[in-house]
Write a protein that holds these residues in place. Structure first.
Motif, mmCIF file in Angstrom:
data_model
loop_
_atom_site.group_PDB
_atom_site.id
_atom_site.type_symbol
_atom_site.label_atom_id
_atom_site.label_comp_id
_atom_site.label_asym_id
_atom_site.label_seq_id
_atom_site.Cartn_x
_atom_site.Cartn_y
_atom_site.Cartn_z
ATOM 1 N N LEU A 1 0.841 -1.193 0.000
ATOM 2 C CA LEU A 1 0.000 0.000 0.000
ATOM 3 C C LEU A 1 0.876 1.243 0.000
ATOM 4 C CD1 LEU A 1 -2.450 -1.040 2.874
ATOM 5 C CD2 LEU A 1 -2.912 -1.171 0.422
ATOM 6 N N SER B 1 -3.673 3.289 -0.709
ATOM 7 C CA SER B 1 -4.026 2.756 -2.019
ATOM 8 C C SER B 1 -3.163 1.544 -2.343
ATOM 9 C CB SER B 1 -3.814 3.832 -3.075
ATOM 10 O OG SER B 1 -4.099 3.354 -4.356
ATOM 11 N N GLU B 2 -3.791 0.539 -2.922
ATOM 12 C CA GLU B 2 -3.096 -0.660 -3.370
ATOM 13 C C GLU B 2 -2.119 -0.263 -4.482
ATOM 14 O OE1 GLU B 2 -4.682 -5.097 -4.585
ATOM 15 O OE2 GLU B 2 -5.930 -3.375 -5.054
ATOM 16 N N ARG C 1 -7.809 -0.830 -5.440
ATOM 17 C CA ARG C 1 -8.543 -0.741 -4.181
ATOM 18 C C ARG C 1 -7.882 0.250 -3.227
ATOM 19 N NH1 ARG C 1 -8.913 -6.960 -2.673
ATOM 20 N NH2 ARG C 1 -6.787 -6.811 -3.468
ATOM 21 N N ARG C 2 -8.727 0.795 -2.374
ATOM 22 C CA ARG C 2 -8.264 1.751 -1.377
ATOM 23 C C ARG C 2 -8.701 1.296 -0.002
ATOM 24 N NH1 ARG C 2 -9.892 7.028 -4.971
ATOM 25 N NH2 ARG C 2 -8.314 6.615 -6.542
ATOM 26 N N LEU C 3 -7.916 1.653 0.995
ATOM 27 C CA LEU C 3 -8.193 1.273 2.372
ATOM 28 C C LEU C 3 -8.313 2.546 3.200
ATOM 29 C CD1 LEU C 3 -8.468 -1.204 4.254
ATOM 30 C CD2 LEU C 3 -6.013 -0.999 4.687
ATOM 31 N N THR D 1 -0.634 -4.948 3.667
ATOM 32 C CA THR D 1 -1.830 -5.502 4.281
ATOM 33 C C THR D 1 -2.079 -6.864 3.665
ATOM 34 O OG1 THR D 1 -4.078 -5.027 5.018
ATOM 35 C CG2 THR D 1 -3.561 -4.500 2.709
ATOM 36 N N LEU E 1 -8.295 -6.166 2.952
ATOM 37 C CA LEU E 1 -8.830 -5.403 1.821
ATOM 38 C C LEU E 1 -10.226 -5.866 1.422
ATOM 39 C CD1 LEU E 1 -5.848 -4.709 -0.604
ATOM 40 C CD2 LEU E 1 -7.269 -3.050 0.596
ATOM 41 N N GLY F 1 -11.656 -2.661 2.271
ATOM 42 C CA GLY F 1 -11.215 -1.937 1.085
ATOM 43 C C GLY F 1 -12.372 -1.536 0.199
ATOM 44 N N SER G 1 -13.167 -0.149 -3.956
ATOM 45 C CA SER G 1 -12.614 0.023 -5.294
ATOM 46 C C SER G 1 -12.552 1.512 -5.583
ATOM 47 C CB SER G 1 -13.508 -0.688 -6.311
ATOM 48 O OG SER G 1 -13.111 -0.344 -7.616
ATOM 49 N N PRO H 1 -17.721 2.537 0.967
ATOM 50 C CA PRO H 1 -17.311 1.154 1.206
ATOM 51 C C PRO H 1 -18.479 0.200 1.018
ATOM 52 C CG PRO H 1 -16.638 2.591 3.021
ATOM 53 C CD PRO H 1 -17.514 3.392 2.115
#
Length: 191
Positions: free
Chosen positions: A6, A26-27, A32-34, A123, A128, A132, A134, A140
């Motif tokens: 990330l 961000s991945e 994907r984002r966390l 992570t 995710l 996570g 998209s 979410p």
């Protein structure tokens, strides 16, 4: 267990919780984002390091770095390892070249420390898939129940004193001190 790298995408005031911030990771090799809700002081520590500012006195995370370096320890990586009931868990993986140590930490502190050591942040697929989103999504897929409660109870005036005391205990247990101060102030207004 597969690790997913990330990077920090954004840090902004939280829409869910007054006085808090949303750290968006961000991945690196994906979309994907966390998002993680963090406290004001941790957000400040992250922002100061991202902007390469030098505070007049060392912050706690700077002290951690000085302490670790004085004992020849370095941070290899940060691992956001789990999420339970909307609470993230992470570890700081340190080494002195011979021994490796895993230190439990809140993700906000771990990220602030990762920045100071130029350490990668990882992570898991499990984290995710639960938390996570998209980059195409606006919200979410599943908002943890804890966040729903905070969002629906942002206005404290309509709650009973008993509900406020329960929320205060929960906020303190979860180390959400800004939220706890708001709840305490509402209780004090009624007395």
């Amino acid at each position: 267990m597969e690790r997913i790298r990330l990077e920090i995408l954004n840090l902004s005031p939280s829409q869910l919780q007054a006085g808090s911030f949303t750290l968006v990771l961000s991945e690196v090799s994906g979309d994907r984002r966390l998002p993680i809700i963090i406290g004001m002081f941790e957000a400040q520590a992250i922002a100061i390091e991202m902007e390469k500012l030098s505070p007049t006195r060392p912050l706690t995370h700077d002290l951690f770095k000085s302490f670790a370096k004085s004992f020849d320890f370095s941070v290899e990586e940060i691992h956001i390892s789990d999420i339970q009931e909307g609470v993230f868990y992470s570890r700081i993986i340190c080494t002195d070249g011979i021994r490796q140590k895993n230190i439990d930490a809140r993700p906000s502190d771990a990220v602030a420390i990762a920045l100071r050591f130029n350490a990668p942040i990882y992570t898991t697929e499990e984290v995710l898939s639960v938390a996570g989103i998209s980059s195409d999504d606006e919200t979410p897929p599943e908002t943890p129940a804890k966040e729903v409660k905070v969002r629906n109870r942002n206005s404290l005036t309509g709650l009973s004193t008993e509900e406020l005391n329960a929320m205060l205990s929960e906020a303190i247990a979860n180390e959400e001190y800004e939220r706890a101060a708001q709840i305490r102030d509402e209780i004090e207004k009624r007395n």
